[in-house]
Every structure is written in structure tokens, then in C-alpha cells.
Design a protein around this motif. Structure first.
Motif: not given
Length: 392
Positions: A288, A291, A308, A349, A353, A356, A373-374, A377, A381
Motif C-alpha cells: 500500500d 494518500v 482506477d 485505487h 481499498g 485495489g 494499492n492506494l 481508496g 483522498w
């Protein structure tokens, strides 16, 4: 509460009292009873409305979320004016307006192993309106340990299930589902969708089961699983027997105290989980980035690919196109991956989560060792970087 019904109550509940199976005594039993509802969302909404309307004397609600615009397609306790406010505040106002004779108690917290026995204790019946496996197993185990029956409900797309578990002599949820499914096998409603009217059907069935149990009438769904197909409008009922080897309700239980249900179900507190699927923080995985790191890379002008993996309609609500995001719905990832540049970092993302995570797992398996992975998600952000971004 005890004693005869008031004039106002006799008028309000007249259509109940006139039913021979209910009558005055059945209505008085409802007024003397208490029900706790876990979740003020899709299932909890109709259950709470009908139990309050029916005159259950004491009604409890457990939830920790705010009302979101995306809730209103199915969570009929709430309205547009309540968006952004506490679900419990919205629910209390609606239910007290519906029936001032009902005492409403609220618990604005996430139900967990540390508080479940205290919160669920002291109620005559529980309605499980949760939408995730850790909470379902938690509610089941706590109700078995407390000796409190509960109405189970589950929904996804056009399909629903309902039953009554932990009734004396009957099975519990673990008798039917001994082990939770792998965390990636069953999508949640945010990913797969749900017909808005379906939780109304299933939640009303849960309320019906509670009313019958409390009034002492009819046959409940204890020992049966009701399967609902709203697309074909078909109902089926399957018999369920207690499992003599059940880890919780069997004669020699191995689970005698509440456990870590997130770990048991193979998830993390970051999953889109209890109370409507709002974003919650959890420990980051090794694969991970957060953000703030993504924002740093954007501001520094670093080169990377931002993918995305949500659906088209989600992209239309909010997206990161202005920082270079490209929409690749998860189902199309294997084909789209052929166009990815293996020499540049890949940042994936989704909404919060889990999708992702699955995308990164696949990409690394096919050779994209720089895929990450962001964490949290696009919801993370929106919450931490761009508060003006719409959330859903």
C-alpha cells in the motif's frame, strides 16, 4: 411497561387488536418488549419503522455512520435533509415522529468484541441489519452467549435471505455457515449493487419475525432459511438443523468468549463494512501507499500510472482524472493490463481499498512487481486531501 392500553393506543393499534391471534394481550406483550437493531441502514430501516409502528415498547439502534446521498436509494429511515448528519439522529427523529409511545435508545458506536455483550444484553430480541461477515458472526456469537434470539437478514443485487437464529433448541448462524467465505469471494453491495426495494422486503420479514416472537404467535423462521429471488419473485425455504459440532451453540463449544472477528473472517477494519460501508482506517499492507504519499508524488511531478478499478457510474460521481487517473473496471483488468508500462510505478485505487488489493494481487502475479494499492481508496483522498470531493 404494564397495564392496559390507553385510548390513543387502542386507536393506533386497532388493526392489531382486532386480529384474534394478537388481541389486547398480544399488543400489550409488544408494548412490554424490547428489540435491538444492529445497523440503521438498508435492513434496519424497514425493521425499525415497522417495529416502532407496531408498538414495541423499547427500541434500540446501533450505528456509527453518517447519512450519505447513496444511502437514500434503500435506507428509508433517512431523507435528503439528513445527508451528512448522524444516522442515529435521523432515525430517532423519524421513529419518535412515527410513534411517541416507543422509547428509543441509540448506541453511536461500532459494534465489536469489547462492547457487544454489554450493548446486546438486556433485550428480548435482536435484529441483525449488518452488511458484513465479521459483524454477523459477532452478533450470532454474542446472542448465543446471552440466550437472545435474533432475526438474520442478508441482501445482494436481487437476492435475499432471512432466518431466526439462537432461538431455544434451534440452530445458530454458525450451524449454517460454519466458516466465513474467503474475503475476496463475495462482493459487498457497494461493489455489486442491490435493488433498492429488496432490503425493504427482507427487513420487513425480520420485523415480522420479531413481532411474532414477542407476541407469542405463529411459527417463526427458526430452523428454516428463507431464500428470496426478487428478480423472479420466488421464495424458497430450506430446513436447518442445529449442528452438534457447532463451535458456539453445540454441546461442547470451543468458542466460549467473543473473538477477533475481523481476523476470523480474513479481513481488516479497512474493509467496506458495518453500518453502510463508510471508509474506516486500518493498518496498511506492505503493498500500500497512503494518500499523502500519492499527493507528494503528484506535487513533485513524478511519473507513475494511476489506475482506477471502480465502475463507470462510480467514476462519474468522483474521480482523480485531474491527477492522471485512468478508469479500468476490475473485471476488465486482465485485458487492459497488456497496455500498462511495466517500467513505471503502478498505483491502483478503488472506493476504499478491497478491490485495489485484489487488483494489485493479480498484477503482481502477472509480472507487475511495482504495483501498489492506494490505502483507503478515493474515500481516503476525499477525507484527507480534497474535502470538496463528493463521497458515496
Amino acid at each position: 411497561m404494564s397495564g392496559g392500553l390507553s385510548r390513543d393506543e387502542l386507536v393506533r393499534y386497532g388493526r392489531h387488536v382486532s386480529i384474534p391471534e394478537v388481541g389486547l394481550r398480544g399488543q400489550e406483550r409488544l408494548r412490554e418488549s424490547s428489540v435491538l437493531i444492529v445497523g440503521a441502514g438498508g435492513l434496519g430501516s424497514p425493521a425499525a419503522l415497522y417495529l416502532a409502528a407496531a408498538g414495541v415498547g423499547r427500541l434500540g439502534l446501533v450505528d456509527h455512520d453518517l447519512v450519505e446521498l447513496s444511502n437514500l436509494q434503500r435506507q428509508v429511515l433517512h431523507d435528503t435533509n439528513a445527508v451528512g448528519t448522524s444516522k442515529l439522529d435521523s432515525a430517532r427523529a423519524r421513529l419518535e415522529g412515527l410513534n411517541p409511545h416507543v422509547a428509543i435508545e441509540t448506541f453511536e458506536t461500532r459494534l465489536d468484541s469489547g462492547n457487544a455483550l454489554e450493548i446486546l444484553g438486556g433485550w428480548d430480541f435482536v435484529v441483525d441489519g449488518s452488511d458484513n461477515f465479521p459483524t454477523r458472526y459477532l452478533v450470532n456469537d454474542a446472542c448465543v452467549m446471552l440466550g437472545t434470539p435474533f432475526a438474520y437478514g442478508a441482501i445482494l443485487r436481487f437476492e435475499g435471505q432471512a432466518s431466526v437464529f439462537a432461538a431455544p433448541g434451534g440452530p445458530c448462524y454458525r450451524c449454517l455457515f460454519r466458516d466465513p467465505p474467503p474475503p475476496d469471494l463475495v462482493p459487498n453491495c457497494a461493489e455489486a449493487g442491490v435493488l433498492g426495494v429488496l432490503p425493504g422486503i427482507v427487513g420487513s420479514i425480520q420485523a415480522n419475525e420479531a413481532i411474532k416472537w414477542l407476541a407469542g404467535i405463529g411459527d417463526t423462521l427458526a430452523g428454516r432459511l428463507l431464500l428470496i429471488d426478487a428478480l423472479r419473485m420466488e421464495f424458497r425455504s430450506l430446513d436447518i438443523a442445529p449442528d452438534p459440532e457447532c463451535a458456539v451453540c453445540g454441546p461442547e463449544p470451543s468458542v466460549t468468549e467473543l473473538i477477533d472477528y475481523e481476523r476470523f473472517c480474513g479481513g481488516s477494519p479497512r474493509d467496506e463494512a458495518a453500518g453502510g460501508g463508510a471508509h474506516t482506517e486500518g493498518a496498511m499492507h506492505d503493498l500500500d501507499i497512503d494518500v499523502h504519499e500519492l499527493k507528494r508524488r503528484v506535487d513533485a511531478g513524478e511519473s507513475f500510472q494511476l489506475i482506477d478499478v471502480r465502475e463507470d457510474y462510480e467514476w462519474a460521481i468522483c474521480n482523480l482524472e485531474d491527477v492522471g487517473a485512468r478508469l479500468v473496471p476490475l473485471a476488465t483488468l486482465p485485458q487492459a493490463a497488456e497496455s500498462f508500462d511495466a517500467s513505471e510505478p503502478l498505483i491502483i485505487h478503488c472506493r476504499s481499498g478491497p478491490r485495489g488489493d485484489r487488483a494489485v494481487e493479480y498484477l503482481r502475479a502477472v509480472g507487475f512487481d511495482n504495483a501498489v494499492n492506494l490505502a483507503g481508496g478515493i474515500l481516503a483522498w476525499a477525507e484527507e486531501i480534497d474535502p470538496a470531493m463528493p463521497q458515496y
